[in-house]
Scaffold this active site. Sequence first.
Site, short mmCIF file in Angstrom:
data_model
loop_
_atom_site.label_atom_id
_atom_site.label_comp_id
_atom_site.label_asym_id
_atom_site.label_seq_id
_atom_site.Cartn_x
_atom_site.Cartn_y
_atom_site.Cartn_z
N ARG A 1 0.84 -1.21 0.00
CA ARG A 1 0.00 0.00 0.00
C ARG A 1 0.87 1.26 0.00
O ARG A 1 0.53 2.27 -0.60
CB ARG A 1 -0.93 -0.02 1.21
CG ARG A 1 -2.01 -1.11 1.03
CD ARG A 1 -2.96 -1.13 2.17
NE ARG A 1 -3.61 0.16 2.31
CZ ARG A 1 -4.07 0.60 3.49
NH1 ARG A 1 -3.91 -0.14 4.57
NH2 ARG A 1 -4.65 1.76 3.58
N GLN B 1 -8.97 10.71 8.27
CA GLN B 1 -8.89 9.28 8.60
C GLN B 1 -7.84 8.61 7.69
O GLN B 1 -7.51 7.45 7.87
CB GLN B 1 -10.23 8.60 8.38
CG GLN B 1 -11.36 9.18 9.22
CD GLN B 1 -12.70 8.63 8.79
OE1 GLN B 1 -13.15 7.59 9.27
NE2 GLN B 1 -13.35 9.30 7.86
N HIS C 1 -5.99 8.32 12.16
CA HIS C 1 -5.66 6.90 12.01
C HIS C 1 -4.19 6.67 11.72
O HIS C 1 -3.82 5.59 11.26
CB HIS C 1 -6.54 6.27 10.91
CG HIS C 1 -7.98 6.19 11.31
ND1 HIS C 1 -8.99 5.92 10.40
CD2 HIS C 1 -8.59 6.36 12.49
CE1 HIS C 1 -10.15 5.91 11.03
NE2 HIS C 1 -9.94 6.19 12.30
N CYS D 1 7.48 0.84 17.05
CA CYS D 1 7.82 -0.45 17.62
C CYS D 1 6.59 -1.05 18.31
O CYS D 1 5.93 -0.37 19.11
CB CYS D 1 8.94 -0.28 18.64
SG CYS D 1 9.32 -1.83 19.49
N THR E 1 -16.07 10.26 3.07
CA THR E 1 -16.06 9.22 4.08
C THR E 1 -17.42 8.55 4.16
O THR E 1 -18.46 9.20 4.05
CB THR E 1 -15.65 9.76 5.47
OG1 THR E 1 -15.63 8.67 6.41
CG2 THR E 1 -16.57 10.85 5.97
N GLU F 1 -22.11 9.38 -3.08
CA GLU F 1 -23.19 8.52 -2.57
C GLU F 1 -23.71 9.04 -1.23
O GLU F 1 -23.04 9.80 -0.54
CB GLU F 1 -22.65 7.09 -2.37
CG GLU F 1 -22.23 6.42 -3.66
CD GLU F 1 -21.49 5.10 -3.38
OE1 GLU F 1 -20.83 4.61 -4.31
OE2 GLU F 1 -21.53 4.61 -2.22
P1 OAD Z 1 -14.53 4.17 2.82
O1 OAD Z 1 -13.89 3.36 1.75
O2 OAD Z 1 -15.33 3.51 3.91
O3 OAD Z 1 -15.51 5.25 2.16
C1 OAD Z 1 -15.07 6.05 1.10
C2 OAD Z 1 -16.18 7.05 0.81
O4 OAD Z 1 -15.71 7.92 -0.20
C3 OAD Z 1 -17.46 6.40 0.31
O5 OAD Z 1 -18.57 6.96 0.99
C4 OAD Z 1 -17.48 6.78 -1.18
O6 OAD Z 1 -18.82 7.01 -1.63
C5 OAD Z 1 -16.73 8.09 -1.15
N1 OAD Z 1 -16.06 8.46 -2.40
C6 OAD Z 1 -15.58 7.64 -3.36
N2 OAD Z 1 -15.01 8.38 -4.34
C7 OAD Z 1 -15.13 9.68 -3.97
C8 OAD Z 1 -14.74 10.92 -4.54
N3 OAD Z 1 -14.10 10.98 -5.73
N4 OAD Z 1 -15.02 12.07 -3.87
C9 OAD Z 1 -15.69 12.03 -2.69
N5 OAD Z 1 -16.08 10.88 -2.07
C10 OAD Z 1 -15.80 9.73 -2.72
O7 OAD Z 1 -13.37 5.04 3.47
P2 OAD Z 1 -13.42 5.80 4.85
O8 OAD Z 1 -14.77 6.39 5.11
O9 OAD Z 1 -12.25 6.70 4.88
O10 OAD Z 1 -9.96 2.88 9.30
O11 OAD Z 1 -13.16 4.62 5.90
C11 OAD Z 1 -13.04 5.00 7.24
C12 OAD Z 1 -12.08 4.06 7.89
O12 OAD Z 1 -12.48 2.72 7.62
C13 OAD Z 1 -10.66 4.12 7.36
O13 OAD Z 1 -9.91 5.17 7.91
C14 OAD Z 1 -10.13 2.80 7.88
C15 OAD Z 1 -11.29 1.90 7.54
O14 OAD Z 1 -11.47 0.92 8.49
C16 OAD Z 1 -8.82 2.30 9.80
O15 OAD Z 1 -7.98 1.82 9.07
C17 OAD Z 1 -8.75 2.31 11.28
#
Ligand code: OAD
Length: 249
Positions: free
Chosen positions: A69, A100, A118, A126, A187, A214
């Site tokens: 990644r 996040q 995050h 470590c 998010t 969405e």
């Molecule tokens: P997600 O993958 O859960 O959600 C991504 C969001 O971005 C979705 O609602 C999509 O609709 C939206 N999206 C996609 N393309 C987009 C664009 N071009 N512009 C705007 N929005 C768009 O990712 P997160 O919400 O960040 O935590 O996930 C939250 C946490 O879940 C992450 O930080 C991670 C994961 O578990 C940890 O790793 C602790």
Amino acid sequence: MFPSELLSFLRTAERVAVLTGAGVSAESGVPTFRDAQTGLWASYDPAQLATPDAFRRNPALVWDWYAYRRALIAAARPNPAHYALAEMEALFPDFSLITQNIDALHRAAGSRAIIELHGNIRRVKCAECGKTASAWDDSREKPPRCEHCGGLLRPDVVWFGESLPPDALQRAMEAAERAQVFFSIGTSAVVEPAASLPRMARRKGALLVEINPEATPITPLADYALRGKAGEILPALLEAMTRRQSLRK
Ligand code: OAD
């Protein structure tokens, strides 16, 4: 394209907080968590790899997944959403960018008021003594070992089931509670405690603006749900905010 009352509110606001998720980096080519994993890692579920238990069971596999990644992210560049947020920071006396994301693309775009909820994939820490480092040598052993105590190094990111860095969470909550405008951008608003920040801001009277192609669980709470890509909406919003100001001079 934007309601005039939103633009006029933004023009007078002083305290703004933004929460970003993986969707802000989607247009930089960094897959979101809800995107299917591809290639070698297609058969792995992130939720099964990003856990302390996975690291205990198979530290080399988890280390390799984060190396993969990190390589994806190293090839990524900030997109117009990141740059617009960096410019927006200068428009408000009290601006907080709560993310996040662990990809460090906000900093690469010039943002400075960043709260990394995050962690950051470009740092390791470590697993024993917690000391962090931004450089390491994994040519001999994967994961490499801590030079202070010999413990295994791991990515300095929050894993499922782990608590967030307390100082970052505290600062994020304070920013959400004092915000006059709270943006929830890219998010899915399902992972706690980050997902509570928009609700907290709204409860304290902030204007809640969501930017996402969405709907999400906080869409019903949003004063403005701007449907679309962050890389398109944010530059247009910034231009509308600054254009109206210049017209008034
Ligand atoms: P997600 O993958 O859960 O959600 C991504 C969001 O971005 C979705 O609602 C999509 O609709 C939206 N999206 C996609 N393309 C987009 C664009 N071009 N512009 C705007 N929005 C768009 O990712 P997160 O919400 O960040 O935590 O996930 C939250 C946490 O879940 C992450 O930080 C991670 C994961 O578990 C940890 O790793 C602790």
